[in-house]
Design a protein around this motif. Sequence first.
Motif, PDB file in Angstrom:
ATOM      1  N   PHE A   8     -85.781 -16.152  40.731  1.00  0.00           N
ATOM      2  CA  PHE A   8     -86.277 -14.925  40.125  1.00  0.00           C
ATOM      3  C   PHE A   8     -87.571 -15.185  39.383  1.00  0.00           C
ATOM      4  O   PHE A   8     -87.578 -15.787  38.312  1.00  0.00           O
ATOM      5  CB  PHE A   8     -85.223 -14.337  39.180  1.00  0.00           C
ATOM      6  N   ASP A   9     -88.656 -14.780  39.979  1.00  0.00           N
ATOM      7  CA  ASP A   9     -89.971 -14.945  39.376  1.00  0.00           C
ATOM      8  C   ASP A   9     -90.596 -13.559  39.231  1.00  0.00           C
ATOM      9  O   ASP A   9     -90.965 -12.936  40.216  1.00  0.00           O
ATOM     10  CB  ASP A   9     -90.841 -15.844  40.274  1.00  0.00           C
ATOM     11  N   PHE A  10     -90.665 -13.095  38.004  1.00  0.00           N
ATOM     12  CA  PHE A  10     -91.222 -11.775  37.739  1.00  0.00           C
ATOM     13  C   PHE A  10     -92.596 -11.889  37.069  1.00  0.00           C
ATOM     14  O   PHE A  10     -92.955 -11.063  36.234  1.00  0.00           O
ATOM     15  CB  PHE A  10     -90.265 -10.939  36.871  1.00  0.00           C
ATOM     16  N   TYR A  28     -80.802 -11.431  26.371  1.00  0.00           N
ATOM     17  CA  TYR A  28     -81.895 -10.966  27.240  1.00  0.00           C
ATOM     18  C   TYR A  28     -83.115 -11.872  27.119  1.00  0.00           C
ATOM     19  O   TYR A  28     -83.792 -12.142  28.107  1.00  0.00           O
ATOM     20  CB  TYR A  28     -82.268  -9.513  26.914  1.00  0.00           C
ATOM     21  N   ASN A  29     -83.371 -12.335  25.907  1.00  0.00           N
ATOM     22  CA  ASN A  29     -84.517 -13.223  25.722  1.00  0.00           C
ATOM     23  C   ASN A  29     -84.326 -14.522  26.505  1.00  0.00           C
ATOM     24  O   ASN A  29     -85.231 -14.975  27.206  1.00  0.00           O
ATOM     25  CB  ASN A  29     -84.729 -13.508  24.238  1.00  0.00           C
ATOM     26  N   ALA A  30     -83.122 -15.105  26.406  1.00  0.00           N
ATOM     27  CA  ALA A  30     -82.845 -16.343  27.127  1.00  0.00           C
ATOM     28  C   ALA A  30     -82.893 -16.118  28.635  1.00  0.00           C
ATOM     29  O   ALA A  30     -83.453 -16.920  29.388  1.00  0.00           O
ATOM     30  CB  ALA A  30     -81.472 -16.877  26.725  1.00  0.00           C
ATOM     31  N   ALA A  31     -82.323 -15.005  29.078  1.00  0.00           N
ATOM     32  CA  ALA A  31     -82.240 -14.733  30.516  1.00  0.00           C
ATOM     33  C   ALA A  31     -83.600 -14.392  31.116  1.00  0.00           C
ATOM     34  O   ALA A  31     -83.925 -14.818  32.224  1.00  0.00           O
ATOM     35  CB  ALA A  31     -81.274 -13.566  30.761  1.00  0.00           C
ATOM     36  N   ASP A 119     -76.550 -13.268  36.699  1.00  0.00           N
ATOM     37  CA  ASP A 119     -76.987 -13.134  38.085  1.00  0.00           C
ATOM     38  C   ASP A 119     -77.117 -11.660  38.493  1.00  0.00           C
ATOM     39  O   ASP A 119     -78.048 -11.274  39.199  1.00  0.00           O
ATOM     40  CB  ASP A 119     -75.979 -13.844  38.993  1.00  0.00           C
ATOM     41  N   TYR A 120     -76.189 -10.853  38.015  1.00  0.00           N
ATOM     42  CA  TYR A 120     -76.212  -9.427  38.345  1.00  0.00           C
ATOM     43  C   TYR A 120     -77.401  -8.734  37.683  1.00  0.00           C
ATOM     44  O   TYR A 120     -78.070  -7.886  38.287  1.00  0.00           O
ATOM     45  CB  TYR A 120     -74.896  -8.771  37.916  1.00  0.00           C
ATOM     46  N   LEU A 121     -77.684  -9.137  36.446  1.00  0.00           N
ATOM     47  CA  LEU A 121     -78.848  -8.597  35.738  1.00  0.00           C
ATOM     48  C   LEU A 121     -80.127  -8.893  36.514  1.00  0.00           C
ATOM     49  O   LEU A 121     -80.949  -7.998  36.771  1.00  0.00           O
ATOM     50  CB  LEU A 121     -78.939  -9.218  34.337  1.00  0.00           C
ATOM     51  N   LEU A 122     -80.290 -10.159  36.901  1.00  0.00           N
ATOM     52  CA  LEU A 122     -81.528 -10.559  37.567  1.00  0.00           C
ATOM     53  C   LEU A 122     -81.669  -9.929  38.951  1.00  0.00           C
ATOM     54  O   LEU A 122     -82.757  -9.493  39.328  1.00  0.00           O
ATOM     55  CB  LEU A 122     -81.601 -12.094  37.649  1.00  0.00           C
ATOM     56  N   GLN A 126     -84.543  -7.411  40.128  1.00  0.00           N
ATOM     57  CA  GLN A 126     -85.297  -7.722  41.342  1.00  0.00           C
ATOM     58  C   GLN A 126     -85.418  -6.499  42.254  1.00  0.00           C
ATOM     59  O   GLN A 126     -86.460  -6.233  42.839  1.00  0.00           O
ATOM     60  CB  GLN A 126     -84.568  -8.842  42.096  1.00  0.00           C
ATOM     61  N   LYS A 127     -84.346  -5.767  42.338  1.00  0.00           N
ATOM     62  CA  LYS A 127     -84.272  -4.601  43.218  1.00  0.00           C
ATOM     63  C   LYS A 127     -85.213  -3.486  42.768  1.00  0.00           C
ATOM     64  O   LYS A 127     -85.709  -2.705  43.561  1.00  0.00           O
ATOM     65  CB  LYS A 127     -82.831  -4.087  43.227  1.00  0.00           C
ATOM     66  N   HIS A 128     -85.449  -3.406  41.458  1.00  0.00           N
ATOM     67  CA  HIS A 128     -86.156  -2.240  40.934  1.00  0.00           C
ATOM     68  C   HIS A 128     -87.519  -2.559  40.338  1.00  0.00           C
ATOM     69  O   HIS A 128     -88.276  -1.647  40.022  1.00  0.00           O
ATOM     70  CB  HIS A 128     -85.285  -1.536  39.890  1.00  0.00           C
ATOM     71  N   ILE A 129     -87.821  -3.827  40.177  1.00  0.00           N
ATOM     72  CA  ILE A 129     -89.052  -4.196  39.464  1.00  0.00           C
ATOM     73  C   ILE A 129     -90.277  -3.954  40.348  1.00  0.00           C
ATOM     74  O   ILE A 129     -90.186  -4.001  41.555  1.00  0.00           O
ATOM     75  CB  ILE A 129     -88.982  -5.660  38.972  1.00  0.00           C
TER      76      ILE A 129
END
Length: 129
Positions: A8-10, A28-31, A119-122, A126-129
């Motif tokens: 995951f590279d945003f 959220y900060n860590a993730a 994993d679900y968050l990322l 990914q799907k919406h970013i």
Amino acid sequence: MMSNLSDFDFSGKVILIVEDTETSNRFYNAALSRTKAKLLWALNGEEALVLVQENSDIDVVLLDLNLPGISGFEVLKKIRKTNKKIAIIVQTAFVLSGEEAACYELGTDAFITKPVMLDYLLSTLQKHI
Ligand SMILES: [Mg+2]
């Protein structure tokens, strides 16, 4: 299936996290800091609306429903009134009957419940970013 976090590279993306709970913000900060996204933070709805108005480069809003002051529903409604393009992911700990449907009706792109699996968050981002 767990993805590797490094998948995951945003880079170059901007995420606004609207969340009033310190433990959630720490998570959220860590993730998200590892994804190289630029992170903006709002501790309440009013701050969130100002940040959305002032930062046209925000790609995704991670929006808590239970906020001090105006609710996440109200924030969602207000953002969608002027901005149909920005991605919004509602994230909430207390899901009452009908809340998820109400959020989709108001224009959220996704709805996730806390505790949020990393994993679900990322993958949702990914799907919406
Ligand atoms: Mg909250």
